[in-house]
Design a protein around this motif. Structure first.
Motif, PDB file in Angstrom:
ATOM      1  N   LEU A 126       0.884  -1.167   0.063  1.00 42.40           N
ATOM      2  CA  LEU A 126       0.116  -0.132  -0.125  1.00 42.40           C
ATOM      3  C   LEU A 126       0.808   1.298  -0.012  1.00 42.40           C
ATOM      4  O   LEU A 126       1.823   1.408   0.790  1.00 42.40           O
ATOM      5  CB  LEU A 126      -0.861   0.125   1.081  1.00 42.40           C
ATOM      6  CG  LEU A 126      -1.836  -1.157   1.348  1.00 42.40           C
ATOM      7  CD1 LEU A 126      -1.453  -2.003   2.350  1.00 42.40           C
ATOM      8  CD2 LEU A 126      -3.364  -0.445   1.325  1.00 42.40           C
ATOM      9  N   VAL A 127       0.632   2.154  -0.964  1.00 48.34           N
ATOM     10  CA  VAL A 127       1.465   3.382  -1.005  1.00 48.34           C
ATOM     11  C   VAL A 127       0.572   4.568  -0.928  1.00 48.34           C
ATOM     12  O   VAL A 127      -0.552   4.497  -1.600  1.00 48.34           O
ATOM     13  CB  VAL A 127       2.084   3.389  -2.311  1.00 48.34           C
ATOM     14  CG1 VAL A 127       3.136   4.641  -2.447  1.00 48.34           C
ATOM     15  CG2 VAL A 127       3.056   2.176  -2.661  1.00 48.34           C
ATOM     16  N   HIS A 128       0.776   5.315  -0.102  1.00 45.25           N
ATOM     17  CA  HIS A 128       0.009   6.589   0.421  1.00 45.25           C
ATOM     18  C   HIS A 128       0.632   7.982   0.767  1.00 45.25           C
ATOM     19  O   HIS A 128       1.729   7.700   1.210  1.00 45.25           O
ATOM     20  CB  HIS A 128      -1.186   6.336   1.378  1.00 45.25           C
ATOM     21  CG  HIS A 128      -2.385   6.804   1.579  1.00 45.25           C
ATOM     22  ND1 HIS A 128      -3.395   6.164   1.045  1.00 45.25           N
ATOM     23  CD2 HIS A 128      -2.584   8.051   1.967  1.00 45.25           C
ATOM     24  CE1 HIS A 128      -4.350   7.005   1.113  1.00 45.25           C
ATOM     25  NE2 HIS A 128      -3.891   8.214   1.741  1.00 45.25           N
ATOM     26  N   GLY A 129       0.154   8.995  -0.015  1.00 36.03           N
ATOM     27  CA  GLY A 129       0.678  10.279   0.532  1.00 36.03           C
ATOM     28  C   GLY A 129       0.294  10.832   1.918  1.00 36.03           C
ATOM     29  O   GLY A 129      -1.108  10.606   2.146  1.00 36.03           O
ATOM     30  N   ASP A 130       0.776  11.173   2.720  1.00 38.20           N
ATOM     31  CA  ASP A 130       0.324  11.588   4.067  1.00 38.20           C
ATOM     32  C   ASP A 130      -0.369  13.062   3.963  1.00 38.20           C
ATOM     33  O   ASP A 130      -1.120  13.612   5.009  1.00 38.20           O
ATOM     34  CB  ASP A 130       1.346  11.564   5.028  1.00 38.20           C
ATOM     35  CG  ASP A 130       2.471  12.622   4.940  1.00 38.20           C
ATOM     36  OD1 ASP A 130       2.543  13.489   3.789  1.00 38.20           O
ATOM     37  OD2 ASP A 130       3.312  12.889   5.842  1.00 38.20           O
ATOM     38  N   GLY A 185       4.359  14.434   2.573  1.00 42.15           N
ATOM     39  CA  GLY A 185       4.153  15.491   1.986  1.00 42.15           C
ATOM     40  C   GLY A 185       3.202  15.302   0.446  1.00 42.15           C
ATOM     41  O   GLY A 185       2.840  16.181  -0.169  1.00 42.15           O
ATOM     42  N   ALA A 186       2.974  14.024   0.529  1.00 43.19           N
ATOM     43  CA  ALA A 186       2.410  13.769  -1.001  1.00 43.19           C
ATOM     44  C   ALA A 186       1.070  13.686  -1.024  1.00 43.19           C
ATOM     45  O   ALA A 186       0.404  13.482  -0.139  1.00 43.19           O
ATOM     46  CB  ALA A 186       2.952  12.412  -1.608  1.00 43.19           C
ATOM     47  N   PRO A 187       0.368  14.100  -1.897  1.00 45.47           N
ATOM     48  CA  PRO A 187      -1.105  13.999  -2.285  1.00 45.47           C
ATOM     49  C   PRO A 187      -1.723  12.930  -2.696  1.00 45.47           C
ATOM     50  O   PRO A 187      -1.258  11.937  -2.935  1.00 45.47           O
ATOM     51  CB  PRO A 187      -1.227  15.640  -3.150  1.00 45.47           C
ATOM     52  CG  PRO A 187      -0.338  15.352  -4.119  1.00 45.47           C
ATOM     53  CD  PRO A 187       0.914  14.961  -3.279  1.00 45.47           C
ATOM     54  N   HIS A 188      -2.855  13.185  -3.083  1.00 48.63           N
ATOM     55  CA  HIS A 188      -3.805  11.979  -3.799  1.00 48.63           C
ATOM     56  C   HIS A 188      -3.390  11.898  -5.153  1.00 48.63           C
ATOM     57  O   HIS A 188      -2.625  13.058  -5.791  1.00 48.63           O
ATOM     58  CB  HIS A 188      -5.185  12.387  -3.813  1.00 48.63           C
ATOM     59  CG  HIS A 188      -6.013  11.088  -4.318  1.00 48.63           C
ATOM     60  ND1 HIS A 188      -6.275  10.075  -3.552  1.00 48.63           N
ATOM     61  CD2 HIS A 188      -6.651  10.855  -5.288  1.00 48.63           C
ATOM     62  CE1 HIS A 188      -7.085   9.246  -3.992  1.00 48.63           C
ATOM     63  NE2 HIS A 188      -7.303   9.773  -5.303  1.00 48.63           N
ATOM     64  N   GLY A 189      -3.097  10.714  -5.979  1.00 51.19           N
ATOM     65  CA  GLY A 189      -2.757  10.790  -7.295  1.00 51.19           C
ATOM     66  C   GLY A 189      -1.382  10.550  -7.448  1.00 51.19           C
ATOM     67  O   GLY A 189      -0.569  11.241  -8.100  1.00 51.19           O
ATOM     68  N   LEU A 190      -0.724   9.698  -6.566  1.00 48.50           N
ATOM     69  CA  LEU A 190       0.796   9.566  -6.728  1.00 48.50           C
ATOM     70  C   LEU A 190       1.326   9.039  -8.087  1.00 48.50           C
ATOM     71  O   LEU A 190       2.380   9.504  -8.553  1.00 48.50           O
ATOM     72  CB  LEU A 190       1.011   8.230  -5.622  1.00 48.50           C
ATOM     73  CG  LEU A 190       1.002   8.504  -4.295  1.00 48.50           C
ATOM     74  CD1 LEU A 190       1.173   7.730  -3.312  1.00 48.50           C
ATOM     75  CD2 LEU A 190       1.674  10.085  -4.067  1.00 48.50           C
ATOM     76  N   PRO A 191       0.542   8.247  -8.934  1.00 48.55           N
ATOM     77  CA  PRO A 191       0.974   8.024 -10.539  1.00 48.55           C
ATOM     78  C   PRO A 191       1.238   9.197 -11.050  1.00 48.55           C
ATOM     79  O   PRO A 191       1.907   9.303 -12.072  1.00 48.55           O
ATOM     80  CB  PRO A 191      -0.372   7.156 -10.877  1.00 48.55           C
ATOM     81  CG  PRO A 191      -0.761   6.617  -9.720  1.00 48.55           C
ATOM     82  CD  PRO A 191      -0.732   7.674  -8.594  1.00 48.55           C
ATOM     83  N   ARG A 224       9.274   7.598  -8.259  1.00 47.56           N
ATOM     84  CA  ARG A 224       9.306   6.818  -7.183  1.00 47.56           C
ATOM     85  C   ARG A 224       8.379   5.811  -6.925  1.00 47.56           C
ATOM     86  O   ARG A 224       8.881   4.710  -6.349  1.00 47.56           O
ATOM     87  CB  ARG A 224       9.215   7.940  -5.756  1.00 47.56           C
ATOM     88  CG  ARG A 224       9.504   7.133  -4.413  1.00 47.56           C
ATOM     89  CD  ARG A 224       9.523   8.310  -3.479  1.00 47.56           C
ATOM     90  NE  ARG A 224       9.201   7.553  -2.129  1.00 47.56           N
ATOM     91  CZ  ARG A 224       8.940   8.043  -0.772  1.00 47.56           C
ATOM     92  NH1 ARG A 224       8.772   9.281  -0.848  1.00 47.56           N
ATOM     93  NH2 ARG A 224       8.853   7.407  -0.041  1.00 47.56           N
ATOM     94  N   LEU A 225       7.202   6.196  -7.128  1.00 41.48           N
ATOM     95  CA  LEU A 225       6.027   4.920  -7.110  1.00 41.48           C
ATOM     96  C   LEU A 225       6.470   3.715  -8.067  1.00 41.48           C
ATOM     97  O   LEU A 225       6.423   2.544  -7.627  1.00 41.48           O
ATOM     98  CB  LEU A 225       4.665   5.656  -7.591  1.00 41.48           C
ATOM     99  CG  LEU A 225       3.558   4.570  -7.536  1.00 41.48           C
ATOM    100  CD1 LEU A 225       3.324   3.904  -6.167  1.00 41.48           C
ATOM    101  CD2 LEU A 225       2.190   5.112  -8.037  1.00 41.48           C
ATOM    102  N   GLY A 226       7.076   3.929  -9.216  1.00 42.72           N
ATOM    103  CA  GLY A 226       7.421   2.872  -9.832  1.00 42.72           C
ATOM    104  C   GLY A 226       8.680   2.039  -9.623  1.00 42.72           C
ATOM    105  O   GLY A 226       8.509   0.773  -9.466  1.00 42.72           O
ATOM    106  N   ALA A 227       9.554   2.836  -8.797  1.00 46.85           N
ATOM    107  CA  ALA A 227      10.805   2.068  -8.284  1.00 46.85           C
ATOM    108  C   ALA A 227      10.299   1.162  -7.008  1.00 46.85           C
ATOM    109  O   ALA A 227      10.709   0.349  -6.836  1.00 46.85           O
ATOM    110  CB  ALA A 227      11.700   3.191  -8.027  1.00 46.85           C
ATOM    111  N   ASP A 228       9.262   1.810  -6.244  1.00 41.96           N
ATOM    112  CA  ASP A 228       8.877   1.206  -5.185  1.00 41.96           C
ATOM    113  C   ASP A 228       7.853  -0.131  -5.531  1.00 41.96           C
ATOM    114  O   ASP A 228       8.127  -1.371  -4.752  1.00 41.96           O
ATOM    115  CB  ASP A 228       7.853   2.111  -4.137  1.00 41.96           C
ATOM    116  CG  ASP A 228       8.704   3.274  -3.492  1.00 41.96           C
ATOM    117  OD1 ASP A 228       9.993   2.758  -3.093  1.00 41.96           O
ATOM    118  OD2 ASP A 228       8.195   4.059  -3.001  1.00 41.96           O
ATOM    119  N   ILE A 229       7.224  -0.126  -6.330  1.00 38.17           N
ATOM    120  CA  ILE A 229       6.480  -1.193  -7.063  1.00 38.17           C
ATOM    121  C   ILE A 229       7.527  -2.519  -7.174  1.00 38.17           C
ATOM    122  O   ILE A 229       7.335  -3.598  -7.162  1.00 38.17           O
ATOM    123  CB  ILE A 229       5.447  -0.878  -7.885  1.00 38.17           C
ATOM    124  CG1 ILE A 229       4.234   0.082  -7.323  1.00 38.17           C
ATOM    125  CG2 ILE A 229       4.740  -1.989  -8.862  1.00 38.17           C
ATOM    126  CD1 ILE A 229       3.309   0.545  -8.343  1.00 38.17           C
TER     127      ILE A 229
END
Length: 92
Positions: free
Chosen positions: A35-39, A67-73, A79-84
């Motif tokens: 699960l990846v989520h912005g705070d 500090g990240a919002p909704h819509g991480l892609p 960063r999201l691609g690397a984490d996945i």
């Protein structure tokens, strides 16, 4: 994106998102989950969504983007691609 869709589709999506309750099913999921989520997601606050979901999944990892919002892609694509990719590699 919501402004580019029909009102009927937007209302239908909102209804499904706000009325579906899968809490009883989550503990039965027996595969690793990332699960990846912005705070700073104001439309889906992390305390009400990702944190509670992670607590119900037996093998979940919650990665929080400060500090990240909704819509991480859209806002954190690299960063999201690397984490996945890292998560999938750990499984293999």
């Amino acid at each position: 994106m919501a402004l580019q869709t029909s009102l009927q589709a937007l209302l239908g999506c909102n209804h499904a998102n706000t009325h579906a309750d899968f809490r009883a099913e989550l503990p039965a999921i027996r595969v690793p989950a990332l699960l990846v989520h912005g705070d700073n997601d104001v439309s889906c606050p992390i305390a009400l969504t990702a944190e509670r979901t992670a607590a119900l999944l037996p093998d979940a990892r919650l990665t929080v983007y400060a500090g990240a919002p909704h819509g991480l892609p859209f806002t954190h694509a690299a960063r999201l691609g690397a984490d996945i990719l890292a998560f999938v590699r750990e499984l293999g």
